[in-house]
Design a protein around this motif. Structure first.
Motif, PDB file in Angstrom:
ATOM      1  N   LEU A  12       2.708 -15.826   2.025  1.00 50.93           N
ATOM      2  CA  LEU A  12       2.097 -14.634   1.453  1.00 50.93           C
ATOM      3  C   LEU A  12       1.101 -13.998   2.422  1.00 50.93           C
ATOM      4  O   LEU A  12       1.024 -12.780   2.539  1.00 50.93           O
ATOM      5  N   LEU A  13       0.357 -14.851   3.115  1.00 50.11           N
ATOM      6  CA  LEU A  13      -0.633 -14.334   4.059  1.00 50.11           C
ATOM      7  C   LEU A  13       0.032 -13.590   5.212  1.00 50.11           C
ATOM      8  O   LEU A  13      -0.406 -12.524   5.615  1.00 50.11           O
ATOM      9  N   VAL A  14       1.093 -14.172   5.727  1.00 51.90           N
ATOM     10  CA  VAL A  14       1.822 -13.521   6.817  1.00 51.90           C
ATOM     11  C   VAL A  14       2.409 -12.203   6.350  1.00 51.90           C
ATOM     12  O   VAL A  14       2.360 -11.182   7.039  1.00 51.90           O
ATOM     13  N   ALA A  15       2.970 -12.226   5.118  1.00 50.42           N
ATOM     14  CA  ALA A  15       3.557 -11.008   4.581  1.00 50.42           C
ATOM     15  C   ALA A  15       2.500  -9.923   4.404  1.00 50.42           C
ATOM     16  O   ALA A  15       2.714  -8.757   4.727  1.00 50.42           O
ATOM     17  N   LEU A  16       1.347 -10.310   3.891  1.00 52.87           N
ATOM     18  CA  LEU A  16       0.271  -9.347   3.693  1.00 52.87           C
ATOM     19  C   LEU A  16      -0.200  -8.774   5.021  1.00 52.87           C
ATOM     20  O   LEU A  16      -0.485  -7.585   5.133  1.00 52.87           O
ATOM     21  N   ALA A  17      -0.257  -9.613   6.046  1.00 56.90           N
ATOM     22  CA  ALA A  17      -0.661  -9.130   7.366  1.00 56.90           C
ATOM     23  C   ALA A  17       0.313  -8.072   7.874  1.00 56.90           C
ATOM     24  O   ALA A  17      -0.086  -7.065   8.450  1.00 56.90           O
ATOM     25  N   ALA A  18       1.598  -8.290   7.646  1.00 57.09           N
ATOM     26  CA  ALA A  18       2.600  -7.329   8.086  1.00 57.09           C
ATOM     27  C   ALA A  18       2.462  -6.010   7.325  1.00 57.09           C
ATOM     28  O   ALA A  18       2.557  -4.921   7.891  1.00 57.09           O
ATOM     29  N   ILE A  19       2.208  -6.113   5.999  1.00 53.80           N
ATOM     30  CA  ILE A  19       2.094  -4.922   5.165  1.00 53.80           C
ATOM     31  C   ILE A  19       0.888  -4.089   5.575  1.00 53.80           C
ATOM     32  O   ILE A  19       0.936  -2.869   5.630  1.00 53.80           O
ATOM     33  N   GLY A  21      -0.569  -4.035   8.436  1.00 53.95           N
ATOM     34  CA  GLY A  21      -0.561  -3.647   9.830  1.00 53.95           C
ATOM     35  C   GLY A  21      -1.604  -4.331  10.668  1.00 53.95           C
ATOM     36  O   GLY A  21      -2.105  -3.773  11.637  1.00 53.95           O
ATOM     37  N   ALA A  22      -1.976  -5.539  10.290  1.00 55.10           N
ATOM     38  CA  ALA A  22      -2.981  -6.274  11.053  1.00 55.10           C
ATOM     39  C   ALA A  22      -2.470  -6.564  12.452  1.00 55.10           C
ATOM     40  O   ALA A  22      -1.289  -6.798  12.661  1.00 55.10           O
ATOM     41  N   SER A  23      -3.372  -6.577  13.406  1.00 59.00           N
ATOM     42  CA  SER A  23      -2.979  -6.796  14.791  1.00 59.00           C
ATOM     43  C   SER A  23      -2.683  -8.254  15.042  1.00 59.00           C
ATOM     44  O   SER A  23      -2.999  -9.125  14.237  1.00 59.00           O
ATOM     45  N   ALA A  24      -2.067  -8.495  16.203  1.00 54.88           N
ATOM     46  CA  ALA A  24      -1.739  -9.874  16.577  1.00 54.88           C
ATOM     47  C   ALA A  24      -2.993 -10.696  16.814  1.00 54.88           C
ATOM     48  O   ALA A  24      -2.946 -11.912  16.848  1.00 54.88           O
ATOM     49  N   GLN A  25      -4.127 -10.016  16.987  1.00 55.64           N
ATOM     50  CA  GLN A  25      -5.370 -10.733  17.265  1.00 55.64           C
ATOM     51  C   GLN A  25      -6.115 -11.133  15.992  1.00 55.64           C
ATOM     52  O   GLN A  25      -7.206 -11.657  16.049  1.00 55.64           O
ATOM     53  N   SER A  26      -5.549 -10.863  14.809  1.00 55.96           N
ATOM     54  CA  SER A  26      -6.232 -11.204  13.573  1.00 55.96           C
ATOM     55  C   SER A  26      -5.241 -11.759  12.567  1.00 55.96           C
ATOM     56  O   SER A  26      -4.032 -11.560  12.678  1.00 55.96           O
ATOM     57  N   ARG A  27      -5.763 -12.452  11.575  1.00 56.71           N
ATOM     58  CA  ARG A  27      -4.973 -12.972  10.472  1.00 56.71           C
ATOM     59  C   ARG A  27      -5.593 -12.525   9.168  1.00 56.71           C
ATOM     60  O   ARG A  27      -6.800 -12.380   9.062  1.00 56.71           O
ATOM     61  N   ILE A  28      -4.755 -12.332   8.168  1.00 52.97           N
ATOM     62  CA  ILE A  28      -5.216 -11.928   6.853  1.00 52.97           C
ATOM     63  C   ILE A  28      -5.055 -13.103   5.890  1.00 52.97           C
ATOM     64  O   ILE A  28      -3.993 -13.732   5.835  1.00 52.97           O
ATOM     65  N   TYR A  29      -6.111 -13.396   5.155  1.00 53.15           N
ATOM     66  CA  TYR A  29      -6.091 -14.475   4.170  1.00 53.15           C
ATOM     67  C   TYR A  29      -6.550 -13.922   2.824  1.00 53.15           C
ATOM     68  O   TYR A  29      -7.332 -12.972   2.766  1.00 53.15           O
ATOM     69  N   ARG A  30      -6.081 -14.536   1.783  1.00 57.98           N
ATOM     70  CA  ARG A  30      -6.531 -14.185   0.429  1.00 57.98           C
ATOM     71  C   ARG A  30      -7.167 -15.424  -0.179  1.00 57.98           C
ATOM     72  O   ARG A  30      -6.525 -16.476  -0.274  1.00 57.98           O
ATOM     73  N   VAL A  31      -8.426 -15.300  -0.569  1.00 58.63           N
ATOM     74  CA  VAL A  31      -9.226 -16.439  -1.003  1.00 58.63           C
ATOM     75  C   VAL A  31      -9.775 -16.169  -2.398  1.00 58.63           C
ATOM     76  O   VAL A  31     -10.333 -15.086  -2.655  1.00 58.63           O
ATOM     77  N   VAL A  32      -9.663 -17.143  -3.292  1.00 57.08           N
ATOM     78  CA  VAL A  32     -10.218 -17.013  -4.637  1.00 57.08           C
ATOM     79  C   VAL A  32     -11.665 -17.498  -4.632  1.00 57.08           C
ATOM     80  O   VAL A  32     -11.946 -18.625  -4.215  1.00 57.08           O
ATOM     81  N   ASP A  33     -12.559 -16.659  -5.104  1.00 62.54           N
ATOM     82  CA  ASP A  33     -13.957 -17.051  -5.275  1.00 62.54           C
ATOM     83  C   ASP A  33     -14.087 -17.671  -6.666  1.00 62.54           C
ATOM     84  O   ASP A  33     -14.405 -16.989  -7.653  1.00 62.54           O
ATOM     85  N   VAL A  34     -13.854 -18.963  -6.750  1.00 63.54           N
ATOM     86  CA  VAL A  34     -13.761 -19.636  -8.043  1.00 63.54           C
ATOM     87  C   VAL A  34     -15.057 -19.504  -8.834  1.00 63.54           C
ATOM     88  O   VAL A  34     -15.040 -19.250 -10.044  1.00 63.54           O
ATOM     89  N   GLN A  35     -16.191 -19.635  -8.190  1.00 62.34           N
ATOM     90  CA  GLN A  35     -17.461 -19.594  -8.906  1.00 62.34           C
ATOM     91  C   GLN A  35     -17.711 -18.241  -9.556  1.00 62.34           C
ATOM     92  O   GLN A  35     -18.442 -18.155 -10.549  1.00 62.34           O
ATOM     93  N   ALA A  52      -9.484 -12.293   9.618  1.00 63.27           N
ATOM     94  CA  ALA A  52     -10.141 -13.156  10.597  1.00 63.27           C
ATOM     95  C   ALA A  52      -9.790 -12.692  12.004  1.00 63.27           C
ATOM     96  O   ALA A  52      -8.624 -12.764  12.407  1.00 63.27           O
ATOM     97  N   PRO A  53     -10.761 -12.223  12.761  1.00 67.33           N
ATOM     98  CA  PRO A  53     -10.479 -11.816  14.142  1.00 67.33           C
ATOM     99  C   PRO A  53     -10.150 -13.023  15.008  1.00 67.33           C
ATOM    100  O   PRO A  53     -10.403 -14.169  14.638  1.00 67.33           O
ATOM    101  N   GLU A  54      -9.611 -12.744  16.155  1.00 68.75           N
ATOM    102  CA  GLU A  54      -9.233 -13.832  17.063  1.00 68.75           C
ATOM    103  C   GLU A  54     -10.448 -14.641  17.503  1.00 68.75           C
ATOM    104  O   GLU A  54     -10.396 -15.869  17.591  1.00 68.75           O
ATOM    105  N   LYS A  55     -11.565 -13.960  17.756  1.00 68.51           N
ATOM    106  CA  LYS A  55     -12.764 -14.644  18.212  1.00 68.51           C
ATOM    107  C   LYS A  55     -13.812 -14.623  17.101  1.00 68.51           C
ATOM    108  O   LYS A  55     -14.186 -13.551  16.608  1.00 68.51           O
ATOM    109  N   VAL A  56     -14.272 -15.798  16.724  1.00 69.33           N
ATOM    110  CA  VAL A  56     -15.292 -15.927  15.686  1.00 69.33           C
ATOM    111  C   VAL A  56     -16.351 -16.908  16.170  1.00 69.33           C
ATOM    112  O   VAL A  56     -16.133 -17.664  17.126  1.00 69.33           O
ATOM    113  N   ALA A  57     -17.475 -16.908  15.511  1.00 68.38           N
ATOM    114  CA  ALA A  57     -18.523 -17.870  15.834  1.00 68.38           C
ATOM    115  C   ALA A  57     -18.014 -19.286  15.585  1.00 68.38           C
ATOM    116  O   ALA A  57     -17.181 -19.518  14.699  1.00 68.38           O
ATOM    117  N   GLU A  58     -18.515 -20.250  16.356  1.00 64.20           N
ATOM    118  CA  GLU A  58     -18.044 -21.624  16.235  1.00 64.20           C
ATOM    119  C   GLU A  58     -19.216 -22.580  16.056  1.00 64.20           C
ATOM    120  O   GLU A  58     -20.318 -22.339  16.570  1.00 64.20           O
TER     121      GLU A  58
END
Length: 693
Positions: A12-19, A21-35, A52-58
């Motif tokens: 689903l995440l990959v499909a959403l990224a394609a829909i 138009g996210a770049s190859a340098q980022s990924r799209i995730y869907r997260v439930v905020d349970v609280q 999520a961009p390719e480069k993030v704080a570590e």
């Protein structure tokens, strides 16, 4: 079920990224905020779309503990005590899992817990909770000297209390260890970078800040409530119930049933007041939940299983408790968190009860392996089910005094759960995804009717002990499980080790047990023990460069006050605790087949001394001890022990160190300082032989 090569969520995440138009340098995730989920509103509003961009704080640490529940907190503490840097993530803003954020501050324990059956740090947790109430309130005179104070005088447990007190105690316990701890609250792990059979890093998302960052850890422990890291790591796991053909369990289903996951619950707390003005608005779908879940104080314990049959509970009462954590009548007192009768003075608290009743369980749908929008919708319906039960308590439950229906004087206390709707921050989860492991604990391993002795099946790789009934809260998809009583059982190390990944361990309810046996392993002290064991295994693995064998793990755990063999009379602070546990694991220590006693101060018999020598010098690794006659024959034949001039061995006489012909033993035993001429005690035997194993 076994994990598919591309899990549904990642597809689903990959499909959403394609829909999008996210770049190859980022990924799209869907997260439930349970609280943040609430009983009303569009469920989609609690699903976060995260790019999520390719480069993030570590951040870097030795051990990542994902999930701040009972297992996660215990794991973090043990890892910190062993000198490691730890990253601890938690989806809510409370640590403690099922005890706090999950609302169940009525500890699900066993009847031995005041004497034995928990780890040293678990007992510290319980002691600190009791100390809080002694220091915060004035106890009633009859309780002033009680060491086993139960603030709620509840029936389900010997320790019931307010969830936020559990949170504060955990914070206090961590405060002395915080130097090497990086804690990330309101944080979910959303992806894992895996290569070469090793988790290289974890991508995390901070729900409260909208930030993505990366955690680079050398070892990873999954202590999440639902086993969230297992699909991300692509390790084989099971969700739901296994088929009988796979487990061989008499009470497993004929076919695999991924939807059959134990029901989950949103608990809440109510105060008993004298003012009938505390009703709530009718929640959505009230009539549907009332009728489909058959709201009632009537519980049926099936007579066809030899049980009592229908039991009609009432709202209030103080009936004496009976075995197996039950009350014959009272609903309110079942999980009462504070009992007014326990306190005195102007600040004495009101009666406060935790409501976690089978009729409010949500069983219609599972949370496992669903898309994020479905998860948010299922959580919302579960909240509606609990609020519907509260509304029924206010309006329709028959009153004990037979003066109409409903108790509007029961006041919902949102402050107890620290939420605006009064429901727990996170649902009380009973069943997680579970690892497929080389060692899987099945029904026949623990249930009493399959055992021939006083303990359950022996596991030579034990990293802990547990004792609780197989308690199945039915799913809504063809449940066949039933409640069964076990013998006290062990937690095998093999249940925590996944396939394919070398630096990941289960550290909570996600260990290698079945749908049936999960019902006995999912409780507070068991999860805590699993977390401690996971931390020690990870620590030793980091030092060795590979997973350790059981023996060094057991040595470290016993030294830290973690029981490996069940005894009902060996407290964790006994000076010979570690020695007795380790010699018992080696079968050197005398183990009865008819009781659970360590009897550390009892004298060793000559027969038991002969068996100890046999296990030291003649037994094959992992083999059970022989019959006493066989051990005696070997000891006499080799000259390790002598008979008298009539050729009598006298097996029942007390053993003295001089009974061993130590000059004839295969190797020299550790020296002993003889303190008296009298018989050797079991504790003294263990303390001398623990290093000779």
């Amino acid at each position: 079920m076994t994990l598919r090569r591309k899990p549904l969520l990642k597809w689903l995440l990959v499909a959403l990224a394609a829909i999008t138009g996210a770049s190859a340098q980022s990924r799209i995730y869907r997260v439930v905020d349970v609280q943040s989920v609430r009983a009303t509103g569009d469920p989609a509003q609690w699903v976060r779309t995260v790019q999520a961009p390719e480069k993030v704080a570590e951040v870097n640490c030795d051990i990542l503990v994902a999930g701040g529940g009972m297992g996660g907190v215990a794991a973090a503490m043990r890892a910190l005590d062993r000198g490691h840097t730890v990253c601890l993530t938690e989806a809510t803003d409370w640590l403690g899992g099922q005890m706090t954020a999950g609302g169940v501050a009525a500890l699900d324990e066993h009847k031995f817990i005041e004497l034995t059956g928990g780890t040293r740090t678990y007992y510290e947790l319980r002691h600190r909770i009791r100390r809080h109430y002694r220091e915060r309130f004035t106890l009633a005179p009859q309780l002033a000297g009680r060491i086993d104070l139960n603030p709620g005088a509840c029936y389900v447990s010997s320790l019931c209390f307010e969830p936020r007190v559990g949170v504060q105690v955990i914070e206090d316990m961590l405060a002395t260890r915080k130097a090497k701890l990086q804690r990330f609250m309101r944080t979910e792990i959303i992806d894992l970078d895996v290569s070469g059979g090793v988790i290289q890093s974890a991508l995390a998302y901070r729900l409260d800040r909208g930030e993505v960052f990366r955690i680079r850890a050398r070892f990873v422990l999954d202590a999440t409530e639902l086993g969230d890291l297992l699909p991300l790591a692509r390790v084989p796991y099971t969700a739901g119930s296994e088929p009988r053909s796979e487990t061989g369990e008499p009470h497993a289903g004929e076919k695999a049933n991924p939807a059959c996951v134990q029901s989950f619950t949103y608990p809440f707390a109510i105060e008993r007041t004298a003012t009938p003005a505390h009703g709530i608005a009718k929640p959505p779908e009230y009539e549907s939940f009332r009728d489909s879940q058959r709201f009632s104080f009537l519980l049926t314990y099936p007579p066809e299983l030899g049980w009592k049959g229908p039991v009609q509970y009432v709202m209030f009462g103080e009936d004496p408790p009976i075995p197996n954590n039950q009350s014959p009548a009272s609903f309110f007192s079942w999980r009462r968190l504070l009992a007014r009768k326990n306190f005195t003075g102007a600040d004495a608290p009101a009666d406060l009860a935790l409501i976690n009743w089978p009729r409010q369980d949500y069983s219609a749908e599972s949370l496992l392996d669903r898309n994020p929008l479905d998860i948010a919708r299922v959580l919302q319906r579960a909240k509606r089910a609990s609020l519907a039960f509260l509304y029924w308590l206010h309006t329709e439950v028959p009153r004990d005094d037979r003066q109409g229906s409903g108790y509007p004087e029961l006041k919902l206390r949102p402050d107890v759960m620290d939420t605006d709707d009064g429901l727990s921050k996170y649902p009380y989860i009973r069943e997680s995804r579970r690892l497929k492991t080389a060692v899987t604990v099945i029904e026949q391993d623990i249930v009493a009717e399959y055992q021939t002795g006083s303990r359950a099946r022996w596991f030579g790789d034990s990293v802990g002990t547990a004792f609780y009934m197989v308690d199945i809260h039915p799913c809504g998809a063809g449940e066949r499980g039933r409640m069964m009583m076990p013998r006290p059982f062990q937690i095998p190390m093999g249940t925590m080790i996944p396939q394919r990944i070398r630096n990941l361990l289960a550290a909570g309810k996600n260990i290698g047990v079945t749908h049936v046996t999960n019902g006995a392993f999912r409780l507070h002290p068991v999860e805590w023990n699993v977390g401690e064991a996971a931390a020690v295994i990870a620590s030793l693995a980091l030092a060795r460069g590979s997973l350790p064998p059981p023996q060094p793990v057991q040595e470290e755990l016993a030294a830290a006050g973690v029981p490996l063999v069940w005894f009902d009379d060996l407290p964790v602070d006994h000076p010979a605790f570690a020695a007795i546990q380790l010699t018992a694991m080696s079968r050197i220590y005398p183990l009865s087949n008819t009781d659970l006693h360590a009897a550390p101060d009892a004298p060793v018999t000559r027969a038991e001394a002969a068996q100890a020598l046999f296990m030291l010098f003649a037994a094959k690794p992992g083999s059970p001890p022989p019959h006493a006659d066989a051990a005696i024959s070997v000891a006499v034949e080799h000259g390790w022990m002598a008979t008298d001039h009539r050729n009598w061995f006298h097996p029942d006489l007390p053993f003295h160190w001089t009974d061993w012909r130590e000059e004839k033993l295969p190797f020299t035993l550790p020296p002993v300082v003889i303190k008296r001429n009298g018989p050797v005690t079991r504790a003294e035997l263990a303390q001398r032989l623990v290093k000779a194993r």
